[in-house]
Design a protein around this motif. Sequence first.
Motif, PDB file in Angstrom:
ATOM      1  N   SER A  99      32.538  21.784  43.779  1.00 34.06           N
ATOM      2  CA  SER A  99      32.683  23.169  44.255  1.00 34.06           C
ATOM      3  C   SER A  99      32.921  24.163  43.131  1.00 34.06           C
ATOM      4  CB  SER A  99      33.836  23.255  45.254  1.00 34.06           C
ATOM      5  OG  SER A  99      35.059  22.853  44.649  1.00 34.06           O
ATOM      6  N   LEU A 100      33.197  23.678  41.922  1.00 31.82           N
ATOM      7  CA  LEU A 100      33.355  24.584  40.786  1.00 31.82           C
ATOM      8  C   LEU A 100      32.009  25.023  40.220  1.00 31.82           C
ATOM      9  CD1 LEU A 100      36.254  22.834  38.820  1.00 31.82           C
ATOM     10  CD2 LEU A 100      36.413  24.829  40.314  1.00 31.82           C
ATOM     11  N   ARG A 101      30.970  24.246  40.523  1.00 32.49           N
ATOM     12  CA  ARG A 101      29.676  24.520  39.883  1.00 32.49           C
ATOM     13  C   ARG A 101      28.497  24.549  40.843  1.00 32.49           C
ATOM     14  NH1 ARG A 101      33.065  21.528  37.225  1.00 32.49           N
ATOM     15  NH2 ARG A 101      33.844  22.337  35.241  1.00 32.49           N
ATOM     16  N   SER A 102      28.776  24.418  42.135  1.00 34.25           N
ATOM     17  CA  SER A 102      27.687  24.501  43.105  1.00 34.25           C
ATOM     18  C   SER A 102      28.144  25.327  44.299  1.00 34.25           C
ATOM     19  CB  SER A 102      27.265  23.101  43.570  1.00 34.25           C
ATOM     20  OG  SER A 102      28.333  22.451  44.237  1.00 34.25           O
ATOM     21  N   GLY A 103      27.208  25.983  44.941  1.00 35.27           N
ATOM     22  CA  GLY A 103      27.523  26.886  46.038  1.00 35.27           C
ATOM     23  C   GLY A 103      27.039  28.289  45.717  1.00 35.27           C
ATOM     24  N   PHE A 104      27.231  29.207  46.645  1.00 37.19           N
ATOM     25  CA  PHE A 104      26.661  30.543  46.513  1.00 37.19           C
ATOM     26  C   PHE A 104      27.716  31.578  46.138  1.00 37.19           C
ATOM     27  CE2 PHE A 104      25.808  34.679  48.519  1.00 37.19           C
ATOM     28  CZ  PHE A 104      24.653  35.039  47.819  1.00 37.19           C
ATOM     29  N   GLN A 105      27.382  32.407  45.153  1.00 38.46           N
ATOM     30  CA  GLN A 105      28.139  33.611  44.811  1.00 38.46           C
ATOM     31  C   GLN A 105      27.148  34.765  44.701  1.00 38.46           C
ATOM     32  OE1 GLN A 105      31.256  34.438  44.509  1.00 38.46           O
ATOM     33  NE2 GLN A 105      32.459  32.592  44.103  1.00 38.46           N
ATOM     34  N   GLU A 106      27.401  35.838  45.440  1.00 32.44           N
ATOM     35  CA  GLU A 106      26.520  36.996  45.346  1.00 32.44           C
ATOM     36  C   GLU A 106      26.742  37.719  44.020  1.00 32.44           C
ATOM     37  OE1 GLU A 106      30.323  38.381  47.308  1.00 32.44           O
ATOM     38  OE2 GLU A 106      29.011  36.660  47.421  1.00 32.44           O
ATOM     39  N   SER A 107      25.825  38.568  43.636  1.00 34.15           N
ATOM     40  CA  SER A 107      25.967  39.384  42.428  1.00 34.15           C
ATOM     41  C   SER A 107      26.545  40.745  42.803  1.00 34.15           C
ATOM     42  CB  SER A 107      24.612  39.547  41.736  1.00 34.15           C
ATOM     43  OG  SER A 107      23.695  40.204  42.596  1.00 34.15           O
ATOM     44  N   GLY A 108      26.966  41.479  41.795  1.00 30.64           N
ATOM     45  CA  GLY A 108      27.537  42.799  42.020  1.00 30.64           C
ATOM     46  C   GLY A 108      28.980  42.762  42.491  1.00 30.64           C
ATOM     47  N   ILE A 109      29.713  41.714  42.124  1.00 29.78           N
ATOM     48  CA  ILE A 109      31.109  41.555  42.559  1.00 29.78           C
ATOM     49  C   ILE A 109      31.985  42.615  41.910  1.00 29.78           C
ATOM     50  CG2 ILE A 109      33.126  40.030  42.480  1.00 29.78           C
ATOM     51  CD1 ILE A 109      31.150  37.670  42.595  1.00 29.78           C
ATOM     52  N   ASN A 110      32.760  43.282  42.726  1.00 32.13           N
ATOM     53  CA  ASN A 110      33.750  44.264  42.255  1.00 32.13           C
ATOM     54  C   ASN A 110      34.906  44.240  43.241  1.00 32.13           C
ATOM     55  OD1 ASN A 110      35.069  46.381  40.943  1.00 32.13           O
ATOM     56  ND2 ASN A 110      33.918  47.949  42.047  1.00 32.13           N
ATOM     57  N   GLU A 111      35.824  43.292  43.050  1.00 31.07           N
ATOM     58  CA  GLU A 111      36.886  43.023  44.012  1.00 31.07           C
ATOM     59  C   GLU A 111      38.235  42.986  43.309  1.00 31.07           C
ATOM     60  OE1 GLU A 111      33.770  40.172  46.465  1.00 31.07           O
ATOM     61  OE2 GLU A 111      35.719  39.361  45.867  1.00 31.07           O
ATOM     62  N   GLY A 112      39.286  43.252  44.068  1.00 27.93           N
ATOM     63  CA  GLY A 112      40.613  43.274  43.471  1.00 27.93           C
ATOM     64  C   GLY A 112      41.704  42.961  44.474  1.00 27.93           C
ATOM     65  N   MET A 113      42.878  42.667  43.939  1.00 24.92           N
ATOM     66  CA  MET A 113      44.067  42.421  44.746  1.00 24.92           C
ATOM     67  C   MET A 113      45.261  43.047  44.018  1.00 24.92           C
ATOM     68  SD  MET A 113      45.095  41.167  47.587  1.00 24.92           S
ATOM     69  CE  MET A 113      43.538  40.361  47.961  1.00 24.92           C
ATOM     70  N   VAL A 114      46.117  43.722  44.791  1.00 28.95           N
ATOM     71  CA  VAL A 114      47.270  44.426  44.234  1.00 28.95           C
ATOM     72  C   VAL A 114      48.505  43.534  44.345  1.00 28.95           C
ATOM     73  CG1 VAL A 114      48.720  46.486  44.397  1.00 28.95           C
ATOM     74  CG2 VAL A 114      46.259  46.642  44.858  1.00 28.95           C
ATOM     75  N   TYR A 115      49.275  43.477  43.256  1.00 28.95           N
ATOM     76  CA  TYR A 115      50.479  42.642  43.195  1.00 28.95           C
ATOM     77  C   TYR A 115      51.670  43.459  42.714  1.00 28.95           C
ATOM     78  CZ  TYR A 115      47.351  38.604  43.478  1.00 28.95           C
ATOM     79  OH  TYR A 115      46.408  37.703  43.882  1.00 28.95           O
ATOM     80  N   GLY A 116      52.835  43.047  43.136  1.00 30.14           N
ATOM     81  CA  GLY A 116      54.091  43.610  42.650  1.00 30.14           C
ATOM     82  C   GLY A 116      55.206  42.624  42.880  1.00 30.14           C
ATOM     83  N   SER A 117      56.412  42.995  42.426  1.00 31.59           N
ATOM     84  CA  SER A 117      57.631  42.213  42.682  1.00 31.59           C
ATOM     85  C   SER A 117      57.514  40.753  42.249  1.00 31.59           C
ATOM     86  CB  SER A 117      57.988  42.258  44.170  1.00 31.59           C
ATOM     87  OG  SER A 117      58.251  43.566  44.601  1.00 31.59           O
ATOM     88  N   ILE A 118      56.861  40.500  41.122  1.00 30.01           N
ATOM     89  CA  ILE A 118      56.664  39.121  40.665  1.00 30.01           C
ATOM     90  C   ILE A 118      57.848  38.693  39.807  1.00 30.01           C
ATOM     91  CG2 ILE A 118      55.173  37.553  39.376  1.00 30.01           C
ATOM     92  CD1 ILE A 118      52.888  39.608  39.847  1.00 30.01           C
ATOM     93  N   PHE A 119      58.634  37.756  40.302  1.00 30.57           N
ATOM     94  CA  PHE A 119      59.697  37.163  39.490  1.00 30.57           C
ATOM     95  C   PHE A 119      60.103  35.825  40.101  1.00 30.57           C
ATOM     96  CE2 PHE A 119      61.936  39.787  42.585  1.00 30.57           C
ATOM     97  CZ  PHE A 119      63.057  39.056  42.938  1.00 30.57           C
ATOM     98  N   ILE A 120      60.790  35.015  39.283  1.00 31.80           N
ATOM     99  CA  ILE A 120      61.256  33.702  39.716  1.00 31.80           C
ATOM    100  C   ILE A 120      62.753  33.632  39.448  1.00 31.80           C
ATOM    101  CG2 ILE A 120      61.051  31.201  39.411  1.00 31.80           C
ATOM    102  CD1 ILE A 120      58.192  31.727  38.359  1.00 31.80           C
ATOM    103  N   GLU A 121      63.526  33.295  40.470  1.00 34.50           N
ATOM    104  CA  GLU A 121      64.976  33.211  40.322  1.00 34.50           C
ATOM    105  C   GLU A 121      65.459  31.786  40.545  1.00 34.50           C
ATOM    106  OE1 GLU A 121      66.449  36.005  43.194  1.00 34.50           O
ATOM    107  OE2 GLU A 121      66.181  34.649  44.889  1.00 34.50           O
ATOM    108  N   ASP A 122      66.615  31.506  39.968  1.00 27.84           N
ATOM    109  CA  ASP A 122      67.277  30.213  40.110  1.00 27.84           C
ATOM    110  C   ASP A 122      68.248  30.305  41.269  1.00 27.84           C
ATOM    111  OD1 ASP A 122      68.860  27.920  39.905  1.00 27.84           O
ATOM    112  OD2 ASP A 122      68.739  27.885  37.719  1.00 27.84           O
ATOM    113  N   ASN A 123      68.033  29.479  42.297  1.00 25.25           N
ATOM    114  CA  ASN A 123      68.896  29.514  43.472  1.00 25.25           C
ATOM    115  C   ASN A 123      69.707  28.235  43.651  1.00 25.25           C
ATOM    116  OD1 ASN A 123      66.321  31.376  44.892  1.00 25.25           O
ATOM    117  ND2 ASN A 123      68.385  32.180  44.680  1.00 25.25           N
ATOM    118  N   ALA A 124      69.948  27.533  42.561  1.00 24.68           N
ATOM    119  CA  ALA A 124      70.748  26.303  42.659  1.00 24.68           C
ATOM    120  C   ALA A 124      72.150  26.612  43.172  1.00 24.68           C
ATOM    121  CB  ALA A 124      70.800  25.605  41.303  1.00 24.68           C
TER     122      ALA A 124
END
Length: 302
Positions: free
Chosen positions: A270-295
């Motif tokens: 699946s990394l090298r076969s299958g269909f991908q269209e051309s003209g891709i212009n896509e995005g995803m918005v992220y925030g609040s990225i952190f990792i805390e210790d909850n021991a």
Amino acid sequence: MMLVQFLLCLSILTSAQAATISATQCDNATASAAPNIVFDGRVRANATVTDFDGTSGPFNPDFVKGENVSFSQLIKFPEGEIALFDSSVGAKAIEVTISDQSIFNPGGSNAQTAVRRAELMPRGDLVADNVTTTGIKTLHFSIKPSADRPLNVSHEYLMVFLERADFAGNLFMLRTGTLIGSDGSTKNDLVLFGNTQNGTQTLFTTPFEKAAFNNFALRLDFTQNTIQVFQSTGGAPLVQQTEPLPNDLSGNGDYHVGLNKNPTDPGADSLRSGFQESGINEGMVYGSIFIEDNANSTVTLS
């Protein structure tokens, strides 16, 4: 309770509380102490896109992206987007984008031609000695669809995942779109899956809100091998959604935050076969990225 823990508890209480506190009460008070943040991926308000090309920011400038493409070409700063845990530290949201050039080529001779990828990973020097994949750690993040670069939900997308250090699988994955092998009924949902080496079970599903941030905290117990989900939308505090769910978390590895777009109709590879269209212009918005210790603390909810 150990004496040192009891003394630590007394140190965070007022003198009046300390005079009458019991060991059991102290256990509860210690559990409410502020957690330690072991990785902070919140992007400061004055950051520029070129910070993602060097070591001044929290993310690895080299992985994961297409060949001959820099992160400064892939990162954007959407206007007016403030995630749940960003405002308190003066951080801003970021948008991770993919295009036709987002073909990852690990080693320079093994291009993943059927996949389009752009994913941020913590810088190695900031997460040395497996600090984010041992004990009890909670991954926080907020996610929202791009208003300007929508996804093509006829495809499957991985947006947040933890990849084993030996690259043999993922310990968990947050997906959306038409999942490979599915009827597409969850194409507008966020679906959390477990370890890919243990049957990739569905752990949690929620509608993918389009007009507000979708906030998550994943409490990962690397000793007991469980995941617990906390989730909310917009500016609402996180709410516990599940009990700790069994899931093999062995293997350490790296967290990925970004877009991994799989092909439709993939073959055996699946990394090298299958269909991908051309003209891709896509995005995803992220925030609040952190990792805390909850021991020794509870999950931060707001």
